[in-house]
Design a protein around this motif. Structure first.
Motif, short mmCIF file in Angstrom:
data_model
loop_
_atom_site.label_atom_id
_atom_site.label_comp_id
_atom_site.label_asym_id
_atom_site.label_seq_id
_atom_site.Cartn_x
_atom_site.Cartn_y
_atom_site.Cartn_z
N GLY A 61 -33.16 -87.78 -57.68
CA GLY A 61 -33.11 -86.97 -56.46
C GLY A 61 -34.09 -85.82 -56.57
N LEU A 62 -34.65 -85.42 -55.44
CA LEU A 62 -35.59 -84.29 -55.41
C LEU A 62 -35.18 -83.29 -54.34
N ILE A 63 -35.35 -82.03 -54.65
CA ILE A 63 -35.25 -80.98 -53.64
C ILE A 63 -36.66 -80.78 -53.12
N GLY A 64 -36.83 -80.87 -51.81
CA GLY A 64 -38.16 -80.68 -51.22
C GLY A 64 -38.35 -79.23 -50.83
N ALA A 65 -39.28 -78.55 -51.49
CA ALA A 65 -39.47 -77.14 -51.19
C ALA A 65 -40.07 -76.94 -49.80
N ALA A 80 -38.74 -69.01 -51.77
CA ALA A 80 -38.48 -69.32 -53.17
C ALA A 80 -37.01 -69.17 -53.54
N GLU A 81 -36.37 -68.10 -53.09
CA GLU A 81 -34.97 -67.88 -53.50
C GLU A 81 -34.03 -68.94 -52.91
N PHE A 82 -34.39 -69.47 -51.75
CA PHE A 82 -33.62 -70.57 -51.15
C PHE A 82 -33.70 -71.80 -52.07
N ILE A 83 -34.87 -72.04 -52.63
CA ILE A 83 -35.05 -73.19 -53.53
C ILE A 83 -34.22 -73.00 -54.81
N ARG A 84 -34.17 -71.73 -55.30
CA ARG A 84 -33.36 -71.47 -56.48
C ARG A 84 -31.87 -71.83 -56.20
N GLU A 85 -31.39 -71.44 -55.03
CA GLU A 85 -30.00 -71.76 -54.67
C GLU A 85 -29.78 -73.27 -54.58
N GLN A 86 -30.75 -73.96 -54.01
CA GLN A 86 -30.65 -75.42 -53.90
C GLN A 86 -30.58 -76.06 -55.28
N MET A 104 -48.85 -76.04 -50.16
CA MET A 104 -49.27 -75.11 -49.10
C MET A 104 -48.19 -74.05 -48.83
N ASN A 105 -47.05 -74.16 -49.50
CA ASN A 105 -45.99 -73.16 -49.35
C ASN A 105 -46.52 -71.79 -49.77
N PRO A 106 -46.38 -70.77 -48.91
CA PRO A 106 -46.92 -69.44 -49.27
C PRO A 106 -46.26 -68.85 -50.52
N GLU A 107 -45.06 -69.32 -50.87
CA GLU A 107 -44.38 -68.81 -52.07
C GLU A 107 -44.46 -69.80 -53.23
N ALA A 108 -45.48 -70.65 -53.21
CA ALA A 108 -45.61 -71.70 -54.24
C ALA A 108 -45.60 -71.12 -55.66
N ASP A 109 -46.27 -69.98 -55.86
CA ASP A 109 -46.33 -69.38 -57.20
C ASP A 109 -44.92 -69.04 -57.70
N ASP A 110 -44.11 -68.47 -56.81
CA ASP A 110 -42.74 -68.09 -57.20
C ASP A 110 -41.89 -69.33 -57.46
N ILE A 111 -42.05 -70.35 -56.62
CA ILE A 111 -41.25 -71.57 -56.80
C ILE A 111 -41.63 -72.25 -58.12
N ALA A 112 -42.93 -72.26 -58.42
CA ALA A 112 -43.40 -72.86 -59.67
C ALA A 112 -42.72 -72.19 -60.87
N ARG A 113 -42.55 -70.89 -60.79
CA ARG A 113 -41.91 -70.12 -61.88
C ARG A 113 -40.39 -70.38 -61.90
N ILE A 114 -39.78 -70.44 -60.73
CA ILE A 114 -38.34 -70.70 -60.64
C ILE A 114 -37.98 -72.06 -61.24
N ILE A 115 -38.85 -73.02 -61.05
CA ILE A 115 -38.65 -74.36 -61.61
C ILE A 115 -38.48 -74.25 -63.13
N VAL A 116 -39.30 -73.42 -63.75
CA VAL A 116 -39.22 -73.21 -65.20
C VAL A 116 -37.95 -72.43 -65.56
N GLU A 117 -37.72 -71.35 -64.84
CA GLU A 117 -36.55 -70.49 -65.13
C GLU A 117 -35.23 -71.25 -65.02
N GLU A 118 -35.15 -72.14 -64.06
CA GLU A 118 -33.91 -72.88 -63.84
C GLU A 118 -33.79 -74.14 -64.70
N GLY A 119 -34.80 -74.38 -65.51
CA GLY A 119 -34.75 -75.53 -66.42
C GLY A 119 -34.82 -76.88 -65.73
N VAL A 120 -35.50 -76.93 -64.58
CA VAL A 120 -35.66 -78.21 -63.87
C VAL A 120 -36.52 -79.13 -64.73
N LYS A 121 -36.10 -80.41 -64.84
CA LYS A 121 -36.77 -81.32 -65.78
C LYS A 121 -38.03 -81.98 -65.22
#
Ligand code: TUI
Length: 307
Positions: free
Chosen positions: A39-43, A48-54, A73-90
């Protein structure tokens, strides 16, 4: 069925759910992962914070692997990229651009990186950059697309890289799955079929449009400004194509699509909303659970592949 993708991602079935904006939220992602796929969460364009909650909601719902699709093209792509690491997404898949600038950070954190590509050149570049696999996505797909078909793109990408290839675009049943394997793919990614899953939060009106769609009911808008998007034809696409033919500037066209995907997915506006779906919508005939879909596809594919 074992492939390099089931091994890499530690999943039971080589079926990945597309990272569809607005559609691929936590309910759908956890249902696909629980059913043995990925399964994938589509950003999409979400904050970014909405993606963290998801991400956190999927973690609560399943202990199986899941991923995030980062639409570049997401304007918050940099933050989401970092959240992926912080949340331990595989696993991360990327779309609509080149994820090169995040590659080192993700690799260092042990995230499996799977860019979606629409050309051989991009696939080779991603392999050189350290990608673990690529999704080769044909123009039969819904949403933002390239110009090569799945039938032609997948075997050419398979020949050009040594990392495993996932086929996407026009696949919705066991026949499409088996054909993808024959082309050299080691998994498939499906979007349109999962739009109508029981666990999908997509508005019933949208689901009915996908289920009722015939083979040639999709339209590609945005070719005039280099961002082609496939969706089911409606009032909005007719107006869009008409304006494009008249040479309307991007700013005018954009007015038609701004917020239109949300309108379709959340409000069920099938007249002026964007009903993103692939050409295979004509084959998608009923709402089922993700588990039913995956079981049916695997059973049919195994029968065909054993023949
Ligand atoms: O990304 C997708 N499909 C999408 S993203 C999306 S969100 C959106 N909404 C409204 C308008 C536009 C986008 C909806 N559907 N699929 C993966 C994909 N990636 N298809 C094609 C590409 C792609 C295109 C160009 C990948 C790389 C690329 O490289 C460009 C470059 O930077 O060299």
């Amino acid at each position: 069925m074992k492939t390099r993708i089931t091994e890499l991602l530690e999943i039971k079935y080589p079926i990945i759910q597309g990272g569809m904006a607005w559609v691929a939220e936590h309910n759908l992602a956890s249902a696909v992962s629980e059913a043995g796929g990925l399964g994938l969460i589509g950003a999409g364009g979400a904050p970014a914070e909405f993606i963290r909650e998801q991400i956190q909601k999927v973690k609560e719902a399943t202990d199986k692997p899941f991923g995030v699709n980062l639409m570049l093209m997401n304007p918050e792509a940099d933050d989401i990229a970092r959240i992926i690491v912080e949340e331990g997404v595989k696993v991360v898949t990327t779309g609509a651009g080149n994820p090169g600038k995040y590659m080192a950070m993700w690799k260092e954190a042990g995230v499996k990186v799977i860019p979606v590509v629409a050309s051989v050149a991009m696939a080779k570049m991603m392999e050189r950059g350290g990608a673990d696999a690529v999704v080769a996505e044909g123009m039969e797909s819904g949403g933002h697309i390239g110009s090569a078909t799945t039938m032609t793109l997948v075997p050419q990408v398979v020949d050009a890289v040594t990392i495993p290839v996932i086929a996407a675009g026009g696949i919705a049943d066991g026949r499409g799955f088996a054909a993808s394997i024959m082309l050299g793919a080691e998994a498939v990614q499906m979007g349109t079929r999962f739009v109508v899953a029981k666990e999908s939060i997509v508005h019933e009106n949208y689901k009915k449009k996908v289920i009722g769609a015939k083979d040639i009911d999709s339209e590609v808008t945005g070719t005039s400004h280099g961002h082609p998007v496939r969706q089911i034809r409606n009032n909005m696409t007719r107006e869009y194509v008409k304006l494009e033919k008249e040479g309307a500037p991007f700013e005018e066209l954009e007015k038609l699509t701004l917020g239109a995907l949300r309108k379709a997915v959340v409000e069920g506006d099938t007249v002026n909303g964007t009903l993103m779906a692939g050409q295979i919508a004509g084959l998608v005939k009923k709402e089922q659970t993700c588990a039913e879909m995956i079981q049916e596809i695997m059973a049919e594919a195994e029968k065909l592949l054993n023949r």
